[in-house]
Design a protein around this motif. Structure first.
Motif, PDB file in Angstrom:
ATOM      1  N   LEU A 106      -8.149   8.643   3.428  1.00  0.00           N
ATOM      2  CA  LEU A 106      -7.186   7.375   4.179  1.00  0.00           C
ATOM      3  C   LEU A 106      -6.424   8.600   4.711  1.00  0.00           C
ATOM      4  O   LEU A 106      -4.949   8.449   5.583  1.00  0.00           O
ATOM      5  N   TYR A 107      -6.168   9.766   4.327  1.00  0.00           N
ATOM      6  CA  TYR A 107      -5.246  11.171   5.279  1.00  0.00           C
ATOM      7  C   TYR A 107      -5.542  10.759   6.868  1.00  0.00           C
ATOM      8  O   TYR A 107      -4.619  11.571   7.892  1.00  0.00           O
ATOM      9  N   GLU A 108      -6.914  10.068   6.946  1.00  0.00           N
ATOM     10  CA  GLU A 108      -7.253  10.211   8.608  1.00  0.00           C
ATOM     11  C   GLU A 108      -6.196   8.998   9.239  1.00  0.00           C
ATOM     12  O   GLU A 108      -6.508   9.249  10.468  1.00  0.00           O
ATOM     13  N   MET A 109      -5.825   8.263   8.568  1.00  0.00           N
ATOM     14  CA  MET A 109      -4.763   7.147   8.812  1.00  0.00           C
ATOM     15  C   MET A 109      -3.770   7.349   8.197  1.00  0.00           C
ATOM     16  O   MET A 109      -3.042   6.834   8.102  1.00  0.00           O
ATOM     17  N   LYS A 110      -3.649   8.679   8.454  1.00  0.00           N
ATOM     18  CA  LYS A 110      -2.081   9.410   7.540  1.00  0.00           C
ATOM     19  C   LYS A 110      -0.760   8.445   8.355  1.00  0.00           C
ATOM     20  O   LYS A 110       0.277   8.157   8.148  1.00  0.00           O
ATOM     21  N   GLU A 111      -1.192   8.407   9.735  1.00  0.00           N
ATOM     22  CA  GLU A 111      -0.018   8.342  10.539  1.00  0.00           C
ATOM     23  C   GLU A 111       0.491   6.522  10.276  1.00  0.00           C
ATOM     24  O   GLU A 111       1.957   6.263  10.173  1.00  0.00           O
ATOM     25  N   GLN A 112      -0.451   5.998  10.517  1.00  0.00           N
ATOM     26  CA  GLN A 112       0.214   4.666   9.615  1.00  0.00           C
ATOM     27  C   GLN A 112       0.787   4.005   8.646  1.00  0.00           C
ATOM     28  O   GLN A 112       0.874   3.640   7.685  1.00  0.00           O
ATOM     29  N   ILE A 113      -0.050   5.160   7.447  1.00  0.00           N
ATOM     30  CA  ILE A 113      -0.270   5.190   5.682  1.00  0.00           C
ATOM     31  C   ILE A 113       0.940   5.336   5.763  1.00  0.00           C
ATOM     32  O   ILE A 113       2.278   5.229   4.736  1.00  0.00           O
ATOM     33  N   LEU A 114       1.921   6.848   6.289  1.00  0.00           N
ATOM     34  CA  LEU A 114       2.896   7.209   6.429  1.00  0.00           C
ATOM     35  C   LEU A 114       4.051   6.164   7.474  1.00  0.00           C
ATOM     36  O   LEU A 114       5.782   5.537   6.148  1.00  0.00           O
ATOM     37  N   GLN A 115       4.344   4.897   7.776  1.00  0.00           N
ATOM     38  CA  GLN A 115       4.953   4.192   8.560  1.00  0.00           C
ATOM     39  C   GLN A 115       4.796   2.890   7.757  1.00  0.00           C
ATOM     40  O   GLN A 115       6.037   2.554   7.711  1.00  0.00           O
ATOM     41  N   SER A 116       4.309   2.655   7.519  1.00  0.00           N
ATOM     42  CA  SER A 116       4.023   1.734   6.068  1.00  0.00           C
ATOM     43  C   SER A 116       4.184   1.900   4.346  1.00  0.00           C
ATOM     44  O   SER A 116       5.377   1.467   3.997  1.00  0.00           O
ATOM     45  N   LEU A 117       4.710   3.198   3.870  1.00  0.00           N
ATOM     46  CA  LEU A 117       5.240   3.226   3.641  1.00  0.00           C
ATOM     47  C   LEU A 117       6.767   3.341   3.032  1.00  0.00           C
ATOM     48  O   LEU A 117       7.040   3.200   2.497  1.00  0.00           O
ATOM     49  N   LEU A 118       6.832   3.927   4.858  1.00  0.00           N
ATOM     50  CA  LEU A 118       8.599   3.644   5.433  1.00  0.00           C
ATOM     51  C   LEU A 118       9.255   2.392   5.734  1.00  0.00           C
ATOM     52  O   LEU A 118      10.330   2.682   4.012  1.00  0.00           O
ATOM     53  N   VAL A 119       8.181   1.660   5.284  1.00  0.00           N
ATOM     54  CA  VAL A 119       8.744   0.377   5.819  1.00  0.00           C
ATOM     55  C   VAL A 119       8.866  -0.218   4.782  1.00  0.00           C
ATOM     56  O   VAL A 119      10.061  -0.651   4.099  1.00  0.00           O
ATOM     57  N   THR A 120       8.078   0.146   3.543  1.00  0.00           N
ATOM     58  CA  THR A 120       7.754  -0.520   2.144  1.00  0.00           C
ATOM     59  C   THR A 120       8.894  -0.200   1.616  1.00  0.00           C
ATOM     60  O   THR A 120       9.610  -0.104   0.642  1.00  0.00           O
ATOM     61  N   VAL A 121       9.604   1.690   1.911  1.00  0.00           N
ATOM     62  CA  VAL A 121      10.516   1.859   0.844  1.00  0.00           C
ATOM     63  C   VAL A 121      12.080   1.236   1.477  1.00  0.00           C
ATOM     64  O   VAL A 121      12.728   1.497   0.184  1.00  0.00           O
ATOM     65  N   VAL A 122      12.215   1.294   3.016  1.00  0.00           N
ATOM     66  CA  VAL A 122      13.381   0.638   2.904  1.00  0.00           C
ATOM     67  C   VAL A 122      14.020  -0.612   2.851  1.00  0.00           C
ATOM     68  O   VAL A 122      14.292  -0.936   2.191  1.00  0.00           O
ATOM     69  N   VAL A 123      11.962  -1.907   2.563  1.00  0.00           N
ATOM     70  CA  VAL A 123      12.291  -2.874   2.453  1.00  0.00           C
ATOM     71  C   VAL A 123      12.740  -3.022   0.585  1.00  0.00           C
ATOM     72  O   VAL A 123      13.363  -3.446   0.473  1.00  0.00           O
ATOM     73  N   LEU A 136       5.429  -3.146  11.580  1.00  0.00           N
ATOM     74  CA  LEU A 136       6.712  -3.550  10.406  1.00  0.00           C
ATOM     75  C   LEU A 136       5.281  -4.204   9.091  1.00  0.00           C
ATOM     76  O   LEU A 136       5.624  -4.058   8.223  1.00  0.00           O
ATOM     77  N   VAL A 137       4.084  -3.675   8.270  1.00  0.00           N
ATOM     78  CA  VAL A 137       3.330  -4.106   8.140  1.00  0.00           C
ATOM     79  C   VAL A 137       3.152  -3.106   6.834  1.00  0.00           C
ATOM     80  O   VAL A 137       3.310  -1.688   6.836  1.00  0.00           O
ATOM     81  N   PRO A 138       3.608  -2.793   5.342  1.00  0.00           N
ATOM     82  CA  PRO A 138       3.925  -2.194   4.816  1.00  0.00           C
ATOM     83  C   PRO A 138       2.782  -2.144   4.096  1.00  0.00           C
ATOM     84  O   PRO A 138       1.501  -2.499   4.571  1.00  0.00           O
ATOM     85  N   LEU A 139       2.645  -1.228   2.815  1.00  0.00           N
ATOM     86  CA  LEU A 139       2.390  -0.212   2.055  1.00  0.00           C
ATOM     87  C   LEU A 139       1.033  -1.523   1.602  1.00  0.00           C
ATOM     88  O   LEU A 139      -0.271  -1.596   2.127  1.00  0.00           O
TER      89      LEU A 139
END
Length: 307
Positions: free
Chosen positions: A73-90, A234-237
Motif C-alpha cells: 500500500l505504501y507504493e501507492m502512498k500518493e493516491q492513498i494520501l489524496q483519497s485520505l485527504l478527500v475523505t477527511v474533508v468530506v 476526488l476518490v474517497p479512501l
C-alpha cells in the motif's frame, strides 16, 4: 413515619455487594474485550507473512511477521494520501452540514408553538420509511443539480438524517425547558440568538451523538463515489481501497493468462494487504470515538427515551 422514611432511603441507597460488583465487572470486561478483539486480530493478520497465512491460516501468534501488506500500500502512498485527504474533508464538512441542518430542523419541530410542527415531523418519518430509489437520486444529483464529479456529490446526499432528527427532537423536548426560551423571548432575544446562545450549549451531548453518527456515515461511504465520481482526485479512501482490492482479485483470478500478470499476482500479499486496508480505513475513526464517548452515552440515553 420517620422510621418508614429511613427504611425507604436505605432501600434506595442500597448497593450491590463486592462479589456481585466483581461479577458484573468481569462480564462487562469480557464484553468489552469481544468488541475490541476483532480489530486486534485483524491488525495481527495484517502483520503476518503471506506464506504463514497460506500454510497456517489465521493465527493469533503467527510463525512469520511481515510488513508486506503495508509496503504494497505504501507504493501507492500518493493516491492513498489524496483519497485520505478527500475523505477527511468530506467527513468534516459533511458532519458540520449534517449537524447544522439536523439540529435546526429538530429544534423547529420540537417547539409546541411552531405552526408546521406536525407536518414536518410526519414528513421526516415518511422519508425514514420510504425511499425514492437510486435512479431518482441519480437524476436529481446529475441532471438537476449538476453535481456529478464534484465533492458536493459526496456531501449533499447525506446532509440530512431523519433518524438523527427524531433523536434530537426528543433531546430538545427533554433537555431544553420552555421557561428558559420564553424568558429569553420576553427579554427581546431573536429565535436565532436563542438557538445559538441558549439551546446549543444545553444540547452538547445530543449534538455530539449525531455528530458521531454523521461522521461514521461519511467516513464509511463509498456508494456515492461509485455513482457520481470519475476523477481520481476526488476518490474517497473507502472507494479507493475497494478498487485496489478488486484489482488484486482480478490479477489473482487471471494469473494464468500471461506470465507478467502471474508474476505480479504472485508477489502481492493478498490477505495481508486486505487486512491492512481494513486497519487503515477503520483505525482513524475508531481513535476519534473516545473524544465523543462521554457525550455519546448521555445523548443516546436522553434522545432515545420516548415522550
Amino acid at each position: 413515619m420517620k422510621e418508614k422514611k429511613i427504611k425507604i432511603s436505605e432501600v434506595r441507597h442500597r448497593t450491590f455487594g463486592k462479589k456481585t460488583n466483581l461479577l458484573f465487572s468481569i462480564l462487562i470486561g469480557l464484553f468489552a474485550f469481544t468488541c475490541v478483539f476483532p480489530l486486534i486480530f485483524v491488525m495481527i493478520i495484517s502483520l503476518t507473512g503471506e506464506n504463514a497465512l497460506v500454510t497456517d491460516g489465521y493465527q493469533l501468534f503467527p510463525s512469520e511477521w511481515s510488513f508486506d501488506g503495508y509496503r504494497y500500500l505504501y507504493e501507492m502512498k500518493e493516491q492513498i494520501l489524496q483519497s485520505l485527504l478527500v475523505t477527511v474533508v468530506v467527513t468534516v464538512v459533511g458532519t458540520i452540514v449534517n449537524v447544522s441542518f439536523t439540529s435546526t430542523y429538530a429544534y423547529a419541530i420540537s417547539r409546541p408553538n411552531f405552526r408546521w410542527r406536525r407536518f414536518l415531523t410526519i414528513f421526516a418519518l415518511i422519508t425514514m420509511l420510504f425511499s425514492p430509489g437510486m435512479v431518482p437520486n441519480y437524476i436529481v444529483m446529475t441532471n438537476m443539480l449538476q453535481l456529478k464529479d464534484t465533492i458536493w456529490a459526496l456531501i449533499l446526499p447525506m446532509a440530512l438524517s431523519p433518524f438523527n432528527i427524531i433523536v434530537m427532537r426528543t433531546f430538545f423536548n427533554r433537555s431544553v425547558p420552555n421557561a428558559i426560551i420564553e424568558s429569553a423571548r420576553i427579554d427581546g432575544a431573536s429565535e436565532i440568538r436563542i438557538f445559538v446562545k441558549i439551546v446549543l450549549p444545553l444540547a452538547v451531548p445530543g449534538i455530539a451523538t449525531i455528530s458521531l453518527f454523521a461522521a461514521l456515515g461519511y467516513w464509511n461511504d463509498w456508494f456515492n463515489a461509485l455513482l457520481y465520481i470519475q476523477s481520481d482526485n476526488l476518490v474517497p479512501l473507502q472507494y479507493l481501497l475497494m478498487k485496489i482490492q478488486a484489482n488484486i482479485d482480478y490479477m489473482a483470478q487471471n494469473a494464468g493468462m500471461s506470465s507478467n500478470m502471474a508474476g505480479g499476482a504472485a508477489s502481492i500479499p493478498r490477505e495481508a494487504t486486505r487486512m491492512a486496508m481494513v486497519v487503515i480505513s477503520t483505525l482513524p475513526i475508531a481513535l476519534s470515538y473516545p473524544f465523543f464517548q462521554k457525550y455519546f452515552v448521555r445523548g443516546m440515553t436522553i434522545g432515545g427515551v420516548k415522550e
